[in-house]
Write an enzyme that holds these catalytic residues in place. Structure first.
Site, PDB file in Angstrom:
ATOM      1  N   LEU A  11       0.823  -1.209   0.000  1.00  0.00           N
ATOM      2  CA  LEU A  11       0.000   0.000   0.000  1.00  0.00           C
ATOM      3  C   LEU A  11       0.862   1.266   0.000  1.00  0.00           C
ATOM      4  O   LEU A  11       0.642   2.186   0.786  1.00  0.00           O
ATOM      5  CB  LEU A  11      -0.943   0.003   1.203  1.00  0.00           C
ATOM      6  CG  LEU A  11      -2.138  -0.953   1.102  1.00  0.00           C
ATOM      7  CD1 LEU A  11      -2.897  -0.999   2.415  1.00  0.00           C
ATOM      8  CD2 LEU A  11      -3.062  -0.544  -0.046  1.00  0.00           C
ATOM      9  N   MET A  14       1.609   3.772  -5.442  1.00  0.00           N
ATOM     10  CA  MET A  14       0.989   3.107  -6.586  1.00  0.00           C
ATOM     11  C   MET A  14      -0.080   2.111  -6.138  1.00  0.00           C
ATOM     12  O   MET A  14      -1.184   2.068  -6.697  1.00  0.00           O
ATOM     13  CB  MET A  14       2.040   2.399  -7.430  1.00  0.00           C
ATOM     14  CG  MET A  14       2.947   3.337  -8.204  1.00  0.00           C
ATOM     15  SD  MET A  14       2.071   4.260  -9.484  1.00  0.00           S
ATOM     16  CE  MET A  14       1.800   2.962 -10.703  1.00  0.00           C
ATOM     17  N   GLY A  15       0.225   1.300  -5.107  1.00  0.00           N
ATOM     18  CA  GLY A  15      -0.724   0.294  -4.651  1.00  0.00           C
ATOM     19  C   GLY A  15      -1.999   0.896  -4.116  1.00  0.00           C
ATOM     20  O   GLY A  15      -3.111   0.467  -4.451  1.00  0.00           O
ATOM     21  N   ALA A  77      11.081  -3.933  -6.590  1.00  0.00           N
ATOM     22  CA  ALA A  77      11.637  -5.007  -7.426  1.00  0.00           C
ATOM     23  C   ALA A  77      12.818  -5.664  -6.723  1.00  0.00           C
ATOM     24  O   ALA A  77      13.498  -5.048  -5.902  1.00  0.00           O
ATOM     25  CB  ALA A  77      12.066  -4.450  -8.777  1.00  0.00           C
ATOM     26  N   SER A 129       2.104   1.681 -15.905  1.00  0.00           N
ATOM     27  CA  SER A 129       2.678   2.996 -16.158  1.00  0.00           C
ATOM     28  C   SER A 129       1.633   4.088 -15.987  1.00  0.00           C
ATOM     29  O   SER A 129       0.450   3.897 -16.260  1.00  0.00           O
ATOM     30  CB  SER A 129       3.242   3.068 -17.582  1.00  0.00           C
ATOM     31  OG  SER A 129       3.789   4.354 -17.820  1.00  0.00           O
ATOM     32  N   ASN A 187       9.926   2.365 -20.674  1.00  0.00           N
ATOM     33  CA  ASN A 187      10.703   3.246 -19.815  1.00  0.00           C
ATOM     34  C   ASN A 187      11.952   3.761 -20.521  1.00  0.00           C
ATOM     35  O   ASN A 187      12.363   4.903 -20.311  1.00  0.00           O
ATOM     36  CB  ASN A 187      11.092   2.518 -18.528  1.00  0.00           C
ATOM     37  CG  ASN A 187       9.933   2.405 -17.561  1.00  0.00           C
ATOM     38  OD1 ASN A 187       8.768   2.464 -17.959  1.00  0.00           O
ATOM     39  ND2 ASN A 187      10.230   2.245 -16.289  1.00  0.00           N
ATOM     40  N   GLU A 190      10.896   6.464 -22.673  1.00  0.00           N
ATOM     41  CA  GLU A 190      10.633   7.588 -21.769  1.00  0.00           C
ATOM     42  C   GLU A 190      11.934   8.339 -21.468  1.00  0.00           C
ATOM     43  O   GLU A 190      11.976   9.575 -21.489  1.00  0.00           O
ATOM     44  CB  GLU A 190      10.016   7.043 -20.483  1.00  0.00           C
ATOM     45  CG  GLU A 190       9.731   8.059 -19.400  1.00  0.00           C
ATOM     46  CD  GLU A 190       9.237   7.372 -18.136  1.00  0.00           C
ATOM     47  OE1 GLU A 190       9.811   7.645 -17.055  1.00  0.00           O
ATOM     48  OE2 GLU A 190       8.292   6.553 -18.228  1.00  0.00           O
ATOM     49  N   TYR A 191      13.015   7.609 -21.193  1.00  0.00           N
ATOM     50  CA  TYR A 191      14.323   8.238 -20.962  1.00  0.00           C
ATOM     51  C   TYR A 191      14.714   9.093 -22.175  1.00  0.00           C
ATOM     52  O   TYR A 191      15.159  10.233 -22.032  1.00  0.00           O
ATOM     53  CB  TYR A 191      15.403   7.168 -20.770  1.00  0.00           C
ATOM     54  CG  TYR A 191      15.629   6.666 -19.371  1.00  0.00           C
ATOM     55  CD1 TYR A 191      14.588   6.155 -18.598  1.00  0.00           C
ATOM     56  CD2 TYR A 191      16.897   6.661 -18.819  1.00  0.00           C
ATOM     57  CE1 TYR A 191      14.811   5.655 -17.321  1.00  0.00           C
ATOM     58  CE2 TYR A 191      17.139   6.171 -17.536  1.00  0.00           C
ATOM     59  CZ  TYR A 191      16.096   5.668 -16.795  1.00  0.00           C
ATOM     60  OH  TYR A 191      16.320   5.183 -15.531  1.00  0.00           O
ATOM     61  N   ARG A 445      40.142  -6.127 -38.588  1.00  0.00           N
ATOM     62  CA  ARG A 445      39.997  -7.277 -37.707  1.00  0.00           C
ATOM     63  C   ARG A 445      40.728  -8.501 -38.260  1.00  0.00           C
ATOM     64  O   ARG A 445      41.337  -9.267 -37.519  1.00  0.00           O
ATOM     65  CB  ARG A 445      38.511  -7.615 -37.497  1.00  0.00           C
ATOM     66  CG  ARG A 445      37.726  -6.534 -36.763  1.00  0.00           C
ATOM     67  CD  ARG A 445      36.260  -6.924 -36.578  1.00  0.00           C
ATOM     68  NE  ARG A 445      36.125  -7.975 -35.576  1.00  0.00           N
ATOM     69  CZ  ARG A 445      35.572  -9.149 -35.803  1.00  0.00           C
ATOM     70  NH1 ARG A 445      35.112  -9.461 -37.014  1.00  0.00           N
ATOM     71  NH2 ARG A 445      35.473 -10.041 -34.841  1.00  0.00           N
TER      72      ARG A 445
END
Length: 482
Positions: A11, A14-15, A77, A129, A187, A190-191, A445
């Site tokens: 809680l 977000m919860g 997380a 989100s 996300n 979003e960055y 290479r």
């Protein structure tokens, strides 16, 4: 006593807001928090008189749920998720569902789904989100995991999700970690979006000498057109916000950015899968550079660049800057979709690309009118290999490039850092190049490491080694790709 339709653990901000959303849509919710006082405070406060069942233990939470039991975790997380899974399992039965709504790293979700399914239970890892407001009024939800779990939670998830044109911003993404992977890419985008907006802000401020009020007006105007989006909208609001002295608050905020890791995860996944996610990668590095405040202060006193001086048509330049922002935004989404496409191959997911765009159109941080065009692109061609090959995006980015190039040239000439706006343009020039200088790279290479090369005049898959110095032998290294 009526049992709950769903249970929630956690809680925090977000919860708490998400369960209020669920209850407002007619669902009874059982709630539990490790700190029991939070449960009692919530039931006596924001939850008073509503259809909530406050629980003081995991056993009590599970006992108060309708079958199949659905328990959603909105906790930090990492190990807390694993700890709660272990606490839940003894109180659940075959077919019951554990849901992780946090920002878990998708490999953890893949592992957890396999483990929970081995116990006869079902598992969902869902991206959520939209922040506090989205959780309360309608978030974007990106669920993935055990396919058999979706029918049991679909009505709840789609009822509480944001709606665009009557369609919920929530649909099934795919198996095991697909939901959390898509949220991770969200996300990352979003960055990138935030960084290109910040670069536009710095250009306006340092090169054009615009005031916060002038920038506020510009972003307000931009939010009426192609750039209409949540992040442009809040940038407008931030630039117009005054502190207690009547001065722009944004100019008094320390210029060091924080991050929680999802942008880094996106960039690392791109490296693992071999996808050139250049804009999002640079946006992560831009935050890292901002965090090096002390060394930047020292360097600013000894390292000198050109004097910043703008002499052109300011109105035209702002139009060019808008084009640069829009062009870079297209690149960010194109790269993100490229990464999701490669991940789908790697992890055997069947992703609904148009559906993902719809999920992102409302409720989430990157919501914008722009996403409707992505959905249209994949609706027209579900097998679209790259977003820039769609007619709309091809025409739009080609139209934007002239102004975009003028902005980058001016920023470079005047010493204004634009890492994301610039790398996006470089990517555009790279992706449209039939031939890149990697032929010379392969020769290098092969010269120092006998790594071999392919030839234009021979079939693909046939490799050659040259004794470049005359002193080497004919033995070549094994050809491999990282």
């Amino acid at each position: 006593m009526k049992k709950a339709d769903i249970g929630l653990i956690g809680l925090a901000v977000m919860g708490e807001n998400l369960v209020l959303n669920m209850e407002s849509k007619g669902f009874t919710v059982a709630v539990y928090n490790r700190t029991i006082d939070k449960v009692d405070k919530f039931i006596a406060g924001r939850g008073a008189g509503k259809n909530f069942i406050g629980c003081h233990s995991i056993a009590e939470l599970c006992a108060n749920l309708e079958r199949p039991r659905k328990v959603m975790m909105l906790v930090k997380a990492g190990s807390p998720v694993d700890d709660f899974i272990e606490q839940l399992i003894p109180h659940l039965e075959a077919g019951d569902i554990i849901i992780d709504g946090g920002n878990s790293h998708f490999p953890d979700t893949i592992r957890r789904a396999k483990y929970v399914e081995s116990k006869g239970l079902l598992y969902i890892g869902t991206g959520v989100s939209g922040g506090e407001e989205g959780a309360l009024l309608g978030p974007s939800l990106m669920p993935g995991g055990s396919p058999a779990a979706w029918p049991a939670v679909k009505n709840i998830f789609q009822a509480v999700a944001a709606k665009v044109d009557g369609e919920p911003c929530c649909d099934w993404v795919g198996e095991n970690g697909a939901g959390h992977f898509v949220k991770m890419v969200h996300n990352g985008i979003e960055y990138g979006d935030m960084q290109i907006i910040c670069e536009a802000y710095q250009i306006m401020k340092e090169l054009l000498g615009m005031t916060a009020d002038e920038m506020h007006d510009t972003f307000a105007e931009w939010n009426k057109g192609d750039l209409d989006s949540y992040l442009i909208e809040i940038t407008r609001d931030i630039l117009g916000f005054k502190d207690e002295k009547g001065e722009p608050l944004v100019e008094k905020i320390l210029d060091t950015a924080g991050q929680k890791g999802t942008g880094k995860w996106t960039a690392v996944s791109a490296l693992d899968l071999g996808i050139p996610l250049t804009l999002i990668g640079e946006s992560v590095f831009a935050r890292c550079l901002s965090a090096q405040k002390d060394i930047r202060v020292k360097a600013s006193k000894v390292l000198h660049g050109p004097e910043k001086k703008f002499t052109g048509d300011r109105k035209q330049f702002l139009s060019d800057l808008k084009d640069a922002l829009f062009g870079a935004k297209i690149i960010s989404y194109a790269q993100g979709y490229d990464l999701m496409g490669e991940a789908a191959k790697e992890y055997h997911w069947v992703l609904n690309n148009g559906g993902i765009a719809l999920m992102w159109r409302g409720g989430c941080i990157i919501r914008s009118v722009f996403l409707g065009k992505i959905k249209e692109a994949f609706d027209k061609n579900p097998g679209l290999e790259h977003l820039l090959l769609d007619a709309f995006f091809k025409e739009t980015i080609e139209k934007a490039q002239a102004g975009w190039r003028r902005v980058i040239a001016s920023a470079f000439t005047n010493g204004v850092p634009v890492p994301c706006l610039a790398t996006a343009l470089t990517y555009f020039d790279g992706i449209r190049s039939e031939r890149l200088p990697a032929n010379l790279l392969q020769a290098q290479r092969d010269y120092f490491g006998a790594h071999t090369y392919e030839r234009l005049d021979k079939p693909r898959g046939e490799f050659f080694h040259t004794n470049w110095t005359g002193r080497g032998g004919d033995t070549a290294s094994t050809t491999y790709t990282v």
